[in-house]
Motif scaffolding. Structure first.
Motif, PDB file in Angstrom:
ATOM      1  N   LYS A  22       0.838  -1.205   0.000  1.00  0.00           N
ATOM      2  CA  LYS A  22       0.000   0.000   0.000  1.00  0.00           C
ATOM      3  C   LYS A  22       0.871   1.253   0.000  1.00  0.00           C
ATOM      4  CE  LYS A  22      -3.475   2.282   2.865  1.00  0.00           C
ATOM      5  NZ  LYS A  22      -4.191   2.217   4.147  1.00  0.00           N
ATOM      6  N   GLU A  23       1.907   1.263   0.839  1.00  0.00           N
ATOM      7  CA  GLU A  23       2.792   2.423   0.929  1.00  0.00           C
ATOM      8  C   GLU A  23       3.648   2.588  -0.324  1.00  0.00           C
ATOM      9  OE1 GLU A  23       4.984   2.242   4.599  1.00  0.00           O
ATOM     10  OE2 GLU A  23       3.147   2.050   5.787  1.00  0.00           O
ATOM     11  N   THR A  25       2.745   2.092  -3.363  1.00  0.00           N
ATOM     12  CA  THR A  25       1.965   2.572  -4.504  1.00  0.00           C
ATOM     13  C   THR A  25       2.340   4.003  -4.855  1.00  0.00           C
ATOM     14  OG1 THR A  25       0.138   1.098  -3.931  1.00  0.00           O
ATOM     15  CG2 THR A  25      -0.380   2.948  -5.368  1.00  0.00           C
ATOM     16  N   SER A  26       2.461   4.867  -3.860  1.00  0.00           N
ATOM     17  CA  SER A  26       2.807   6.269  -4.139  1.00  0.00           C
ATOM     18  C   SER A  26       4.250   6.386  -4.626  1.00  0.00           C
ATOM     19  CB  SER A  26       2.590   7.137  -2.899  1.00  0.00           C
ATOM     20  OG  SER A  26       3.440   6.725  -1.854  1.00  0.00           O
ATOM     21  N   MET A  27       5.156   5.556  -4.087  1.00  0.00           N
ATOM     22  CA  MET A  27       6.546   5.593  -4.547  1.00  0.00           C
ATOM     23  C   MET A  27       6.647   5.131  -5.999  1.00  0.00           C
ATOM     24  SD  MET A  27       9.085   4.411  -1.523  1.00  0.00           S
ATOM     25  CE  MET A  27       9.195   5.296   0.004  1.00  0.00           C
ATOM     26  N   ARG A  28       5.915   4.083  -6.327  1.00  0.00           N
ATOM     27  CA  ARG A  28       5.930   3.601  -7.718  1.00  0.00           C
ATOM     28  C   ARG A  28       5.378   4.658  -8.666  1.00  0.00           C
ATOM     29  NH1 ARG A  28       3.580  -1.184  -5.245  1.00  0.00           N
ATOM     30  NH2 ARG A  28       5.298  -2.541  -4.686  1.00  0.00           N
ATOM     31  N   ALA A  29       4.335   5.357  -8.227  1.00  0.00           N
ATOM     32  CA  ALA A  29       3.747   6.422  -9.052  1.00  0.00           C
ATOM     33  C   ALA A  29       4.755   7.556  -9.265  1.00  0.00           C
ATOM     34  CB  ALA A  29       2.475   6.949  -8.401  1.00  0.00           C
ATOM     35  N   ALA A  30       5.491   7.908  -8.231  1.00  0.00           N
ATOM     36  CA  ALA A  30       6.504   8.968  -8.349  1.00  0.00           C
ATOM     37  C   ALA A  30       7.598   8.554  -9.324  1.00  0.00           C
ATOM     38  CB  ALA A  30       7.091   9.289  -6.975  1.00  0.00           C
ATOM     39  N   GLN A  32       7.317   6.366 -11.757  1.00  0.00           N
ATOM     40  CA  GLN A  32       6.735   6.325 -13.097  1.00  0.00           C
ATOM     41  C   GLN A  32       6.610   7.723 -13.687  1.00  0.00           C
ATOM     42  OE1 GLN A  32       6.068   3.448 -14.872  1.00  0.00           O
ATOM     43  NE2 GLN A  32       5.894   4.931 -16.532  1.00  0.00           N
ATOM     44  N   LYS A  33       6.232   8.694 -12.864  1.00  0.00           N
ATOM     45  CA  LYS A  33       6.103  10.076 -13.332  1.00  0.00           C
ATOM     46  C   LYS A  33       7.462  10.620 -13.777  1.00  0.00           C
ATOM     47  CE  LYS A  33       4.273  14.558 -11.919  1.00  0.00           C
ATOM     48  NZ  LYS A  33       3.668  15.331 -10.834  1.00  0.00           N
ATOM     49  N   LEU A  78      14.503   6.420  -3.341  1.00  0.00           N
ATOM     50  CA  LEU A  78      13.216   5.767  -3.117  1.00  0.00           C
ATOM     51  C   LEU A  78      13.394   4.281  -2.827  1.00  0.00           C
ATOM     52  CD1 LEU A  78      10.997   7.526  -5.811  1.00  0.00           C
ATOM     53  CD2 LEU A  78      10.858   7.785  -3.323  1.00  0.00           C
TER      54      LEU A  78
END
Length: 173
Positions: A22-23, A25-30, A32-33, A78
């Motif tokens: 769950k935690e 998810t935001s790191m993966r999104a960052a 990917q961006k 990260l």
């Protein structure tokens, strides 16, 4: 013992993994961006490269290299944060496993517990069997002297002390 099997069924592991995922998810999104931004810059450069002057090409390449270095640095940070968080979430579980192993080792009178899943690494051992300090002391005392004496044969049959552990104190000089 097989640590992989133990960890697979350890209480709290599933919850810790779910929290970690769950935690992350935001790191993966960052990540990917950042990756998408870098890819877009590279694509734009590739399209415009032929029409750029040598100075403009060099400036764009420098910008791309800087962006790529920043991307790699950010990804590394990260990843380090992710590893630290995973270790933090798993630490109570690992502590519990270690305590159970230590208790079982003591209850069973085992000197060592080997982990067959990790190439037979020693997982738990009776700290009283560690004779490292005594060996180092004897080596320091014997260094300038003659060669060591021949070892005495150990008696056959059961002993009350593990082989190689001398319970008598060495004579002082």
């Amino acid at each position: 013992m097989n640590s992989a099997a133990i960890l697979q069924s350890a209480p709290g592991r599933t919850e810790a993994e779910a929290q970690f995922d769950k935690e992350m998810t935001s790191m993966r999104a960052a990540v990917q961006k950042l990756s998408d931004s870098l890819n877009t810059m590279q694509e734009v450069y590739a399209k415009e490269e032929v029409s750029l002057s040598p100075a403009a090409k060099e400036a764009r390449l420098k910008t791309l290299r800087d962006k790529q270095a920043g991307y790699q640095e950010r990804v590394q940070k990260l990843q380090e944060q992710a590893q630290a968080r995973e270790a933090e979430l798993m630490q109570p579980i690992m502590d519990n496993v270690r305590k159970v192993l230590d208790d079982l080792r003591a209850e069973g009178g085992f000197a060592f517990i080997f982990d067959v899943a990790a190439g037979s690494l020693i997982v738990s051992a009776d700290k009283n069997l560690d004779i490292t300090d005594r060996v180092v002391s004897k080596l320091r005392l014997a260094a300038p002297r003659a060669a060591p004496a021949a070892a005495k044969p150990t008696p056959a049959g059961p002993t009350s002390v593990p082989a190689g552990l001398n319970t008598k104190k060495p004579p002082t000089e």
